[in-house]
Design an enzyme around this catalytic site. Structure first.
Site, mmCIF file in Angstrom:
data_model
loop_
_atom_site.group_PDB
_atom_site.id
_atom_site.type_symbol
_atom_site.label_atom_id
_atom_site.label_comp_id
_atom_site.label_asym_id
_atom_site.label_seq_id
_atom_site.Cartn_x
_atom_site.Cartn_y
_atom_site.Cartn_z
ATOM 1 N N ASP A 185 -9.053 4.206 2.430
ATOM 2 C CA ASP A 185 -9.981 3.067 2.371
ATOM 3 C C ASP A 185 -9.209 1.754 2.381
ATOM 4 O O ASP A 185 -9.585 0.793 3.053
ATOM 5 C CB ASP A 185 -10.861 3.137 1.116
ATOM 6 C CG ASP A 185 -12.019 4.105 1.251
ATOM 7 O OD1 ASP A 185 -12.380 4.481 2.395
ATOM 8 O OD2 ASP A 185 -12.591 4.485 0.201
ATOM 9 N N GLU A 186 -8.132 1.720 1.616
ATOM 10 C CA GLU A 186 -7.258 0.547 1.566
ATOM 11 C C GLU A 186 -6.703 0.249 2.962
ATOM 12 O O GLU A 186 -6.721 -0.889 3.428
ATOM 13 C CB GLU A 186 -6.110 0.887 0.615
ATOM 14 C CG GLU A 186 -5.531 -0.218 -0.175
ATOM 15 C CD GLU A 186 -4.492 0.320 -1.146
ATOM 16 O OE1 GLU A 186 -4.822 0.420 -2.336
ATOM 17 O OE2 GLU A 186 -3.363 0.638 -0.722
ATOM 18 N N LEU A 187 -6.212 1.280 3.627
ATOM 19 C CA LEU A 187 -5.634 1.129 4.957
ATOM 20 C C LEU A 187 -6.667 0.613 5.960
ATOM 21 O O LEU A 187 -6.376 -0.278 6.758
ATOM 22 C CB LEU A 187 -5.063 2.462 5.436
ATOM 23 C CG LEU A 187 -4.337 2.413 6.766
ATOM 24 C CD1 LEU A 187 -3.026 1.641 6.630
ATOM 25 C CD2 LEU A 187 -4.078 3.807 7.288
ATOM 26 N N SER A 234 0.850 -1.189 0.000
ATOM 27 C CA SER A 234 0.000 0.000 0.000
ATOM 28 C C SER A 234 0.884 1.236 0.000
ATOM 29 O O SER A 234 1.789 1.356 0.825
ATOM 30 C CB SER A 234 -0.907 -0.009 1.236
ATOM 31 O OG SER A 234 -1.702 1.165 1.285
#
Length: 160
Positions: free
Chosen positions: A87-89, A19
């Site tokens: 959002d990924e985190l 990420s």
């Protein structure tokens, strides 16, 4: 004689989910990290698409997070300005918030800046709070995810 069976335990489709904020580190540190991991035979998921502003995370990306054994998060100065990264985190923390499954790299940013969301992180959140004033839960989820990651032992790197 007792028979024994060996069960294959699935550890996920990917060894590492990477990420990062593309415009900050894609062609520098993250690019080198990705190449080094691949050269060691580590199966890495890295999203190479240039993402549309305001776009939502694809189901394929969420699945890649779920199917990865660990996540390496390259937290750079502009990481928090991307709702996609946040959002990924949040998904990473939801799936991997166990010991040693999240490895943060603080790239040209102090862990306390990430933890307390000051400096560029504070500026980004001021904008997010305005843009998402009707969804304060989402912003709080992002804040909590950043605090969780910033409280993990990681590496501090300065751009040289």
């Amino acid at each position: 004689m007792a028979s024994t069976s060996i069960q294959k335990v699935s550890h996920g489709k990917y060894d590492v989910f990477l990420s990062f904020r593309g415009e900050d580190t894609r062609k520098s540190f993250t690019g080198h990290l990705y190449a080094a991991l691949k050269n060691k035979g580590i199966y890495v998921f890295r999203d190479d698409k240039e993402l549309e502003k305001g776009g939502s995370i694809s189901p394929e990306l969420l699945k890649a997070i779920e199917e990865s054994r660990i996540s390496i998060i390259v937290l750079s100065k502009n990481y928090a300005s991307s709702t996609w990264c946040l959002d990924e985190l949040a998904k990473i923390v939801e799936c991997k918030n166990r010991k040693d499954q999240i490895l943060p790299i603080f790239y040209d940013v102090e862990p306390t800046v990430v933890r307390k969301q000051t400096a560029s992180f504070g500026e980004a959140f001021a904008k997010h709070e305005e843009a998402f004033r009707n969804n304060v839960e989402k912003v709080q989820t992002w804040r909590d995810a950043l605090k969780t990651v910033a409280n993990k032992s990681g590496w501090e790197l300065k751009d040289r």
